[in-house]
Design an enzyme around this catalytic site. Sequence first.
Site, mmCIF file in Angstrom:
data_model
loop_
_atom_site.group_PDB
_atom_site.id
_atom_site.type_symbol
_atom_site.label_atom_id
_atom_site.label_comp_id
_atom_site.label_asym_id
_atom_site.label_seq_id
_atom_site.Cartn_x
_atom_site.Cartn_y
_atom_site.Cartn_z
ATOM 1 C CG ASN A 165 -7.616 1.554 -0.110
ATOM 2 O OD1 ASN A 165 -7.838 2.476 -0.876
ATOM 3 N ND2 ASN A 165 -8.503 1.165 0.788
ATOM 4 C CG ASP B 110 -8.760 1.661 4.406
ATOM 5 O OD1 ASP B 110 -9.675 0.894 4.042
ATOM 6 O OD2 ASP B 110 -7.576 1.310 4.528
ATOM 7 C CE LYS C 261 -3.587 -1.570 3.045
ATOM 8 N NZ LYS C 261 -4.694 -1.140 3.910
HETATM 9 P P1 NAP Z 1 -0.355 -1.740 11.710
HETATM 10 O O1 NAP Z 1 0.021 -0.674 10.744
HETATM 11 O O2 NAP Z 1 0.477 -2.965 11.839
HETATM 12 O O3 NAP Z 1 -0.487 -1.039 13.171
HETATM 13 C C1 NAP Z 1 -0.714 -1.831 14.313
HETATM 14 C C2 NAP Z 1 -1.044 -0.938 15.504
HETATM 15 O O4 NAP Z 1 -1.409 -1.782 16.619
HETATM 16 C C3 NAP Z 1 0.116 -0.073 15.982
HETATM 17 O O5 NAP Z 1 -0.377 1.133 16.481
HETATM 18 C C4 NAP Z 1 0.715 -0.942 17.100
HETATM 19 O O6 NAP Z 1 1.399 -0.204 18.076
HETATM 20 C C5 NAP Z 1 -0.533 -1.512 17.709
HETATM 21 N N1 NAP Z 1 -0.233 -2.753 18.455
HETATM 22 C C6 NAP Z 1 0.083 -3.945 17.923
HETATM 23 N N2 NAP Z 1 0.311 -4.839 18.911
HETATM 24 C C7 NAP Z 1 0.152 -4.172 20.088
HETATM 25 C C8 NAP Z 1 0.234 -4.536 21.449
HETATM 26 N N3 NAP Z 1 0.562 -5.790 21.813
HETATM 27 N N4 NAP Z 1 -0.020 -3.606 22.385
HETATM 28 C C9 NAP Z 1 -0.347 -2.350 22.033
HETATM 29 N N5 NAP Z 1 -0.453 -1.927 20.755
HETATM 30 C C10 NAP Z 1 -0.201 -2.831 19.789
HETATM 31 O O7 NAP Z 1 -1.836 -2.288 11.419
HETATM 32 P P2 NAP Z 1 -2.994 -1.534 10.630
HETATM 33 O O8 NAP Z 1 -2.884 -1.828 9.187
HETATM 34 O O9 NAP Z 1 -3.027 -0.117 11.078
HETATM 35 O O10 NAP Z 1 -4.281 -2.349 11.145
HETATM 36 C C11 NAP Z 1 -4.729 -2.235 12.488
HETATM 37 C C12 NAP Z 1 -5.996 -3.066 12.661
HETATM 38 O O11 NAP Z 1 -7.042 -2.494 11.868
HETATM 39 C C13 NAP Z 1 -5.894 -4.529 12.209
HETATM 40 O O12 NAP Z 1 -6.596 -5.323 13.136
HETATM 41 C C14 NAP Z 1 -6.612 -4.558 10.869
HETATM 42 O O13 NAP Z 1 -7.200 -5.806 10.602
HETATM 43 C C15 NAP Z 1 -7.689 -3.516 11.131
HETATM 44 N N6 NAP Z 1 -8.193 -2.893 9.899
HETATM 45 C C16 NAP Z 1 -9.531 -2.951 9.671
HETATM 46 C C17 NAP Z 1 -10.052 -2.375 8.547
HETATM 47 C C18 NAP Z 1 -11.510 -2.456 8.288
HETATM 48 O O14 NAP Z 1 -11.915 -2.213 7.146
HETATM 49 N N7 NAP Z 1 -12.325 -2.755 9.291
HETATM 50 C C19 NAP Z 1 -9.204 -1.710 7.628
HETATM 51 C C20 NAP Z 1 -7.830 -1.650 7.895
HETATM 52 C C21 NAP Z 1 -7.339 -2.257 9.040
HETATM 53 P P3 NAP Z 1 2.968 0.150 17.879
HETATM 54 O O15 NAP Z 1 3.001 1.345 16.985
HETATM 55 O O16 NAP Z 1 3.440 0.416 19.247
HETATM 56 O O17 NAP Z 1 3.618 -1.057 17.257
#
Ligand code: NAP
Length: 287
Positions: free
Chosen positions: A99, A114, A78
């Site tokens: 995306n 998004d 992305k």
């Molecule tokens: P990402 O870029 O990998 O970011 C992950 C985030 O979660 C970061 O802020 C990370 O904190 C935090 N995190 C991970 N493990 C953690 C822990 N053990 N304790 C505290 N914080 C933690 O992921 P993303 O692409 O933004 O996606 C995030 C979520 O949104 C996923 O579950 C994804 O499936 C969901 N999502 C849903 C949609 C939808 O259409 N509903 C669309 C996109 C994404 P750090 O910065 O400290 O690592």
Amino acid sequence: MTEVAPTRASSGATQVAGLVGWPVGHSLSPRIHSFWIRKYRLDAAYVPLPVQPGHLATALRALPALGFRGCNVTVPHKVEARALVDEESTLAGVVGAVNTIFVRDGRLLGRNTDVDGFIEGLREQAPGWGQSDRRAVVVGAGGAARAVVAGLRAELDGEIVIANRTLTKAEDIVQHFDNARAVGLRALEAELDGAGLLVNASTLGMTDGPTLNPDLAGLAADAVVADIVYAPLETELLRTASRRGLATVDGLGMLLHQAVPGFEGWFGVRPKVDQELRKHVLATLAR
Ligand code: NAP
């Protein structure tokens, strides 16, 4: 699920779009777009396009030559896709990710859907949201959180607080938005005091992972709690919020609504997000 009519036989004029990612097998996008193609009886196809890291430029450049209408772009491409499109929307620039791509006159137009997907999901499941100037709190500072914050900033005048485990990542995001502040995750409960909206945009709460379950006592009585995680659909956070009588919004709305602009731009029909689609996708999630 209600049976939908079979798709028209491919005629040689089939309009094609796809999903570029690595891996692509886990994505729900083919399920969503194929459902709409059948529902609207289009001579169209949406195909998974597994593109390994290092091959994105070749794959995207081939889309016009192959007659593709465009594609979705997912992990891990992305961010890299931004530099490969001929034109990027302002929102894609703000979020820092493309995306959805449309092919127009041989050119690649990059978008991020998004942002609107998240806001449409909120509107659908919590129609009265955002009517106060109370603080909004977003947990997470990854790609999804950027889209959430961009959407909220366009809709709300009040302060937005981003709470993240790694403070520097939250600080990086707030630089791009007015009236936004970054805090560490430990300060989350203090920030919920009097807040009108809490959004989990982190991976916390995903199946078999650590959960997010702060004390929600400080939230305003009419606050909305949204979780963009959709596997599971009812996270621990949403369960706790429901028990407190707060309005909740699950992650499926965002997932379905973000697909609308792509489908419309590729195939010329604005598809509906309805209960039938929700049930269809939920059946996959439950497997
Ligand atoms: P990402 O870029 O990998 O970011 C992950 C985030 O979660 C970061 O802020 C990370 O904190 C935090 N995190 C991970 N493990 C953690 C822990 N053990 N304790 C505290 N914080 C933690 O992921 P993303 O692409 O933004 O996606 C995030 C979520 O949104 C996923 O579950 C994804 O499936 C969901 N999502 C849903 C949609 C939808 O259409 N509903 C669309 C996109 C994404 P750090 O910065 O400290 O690592």
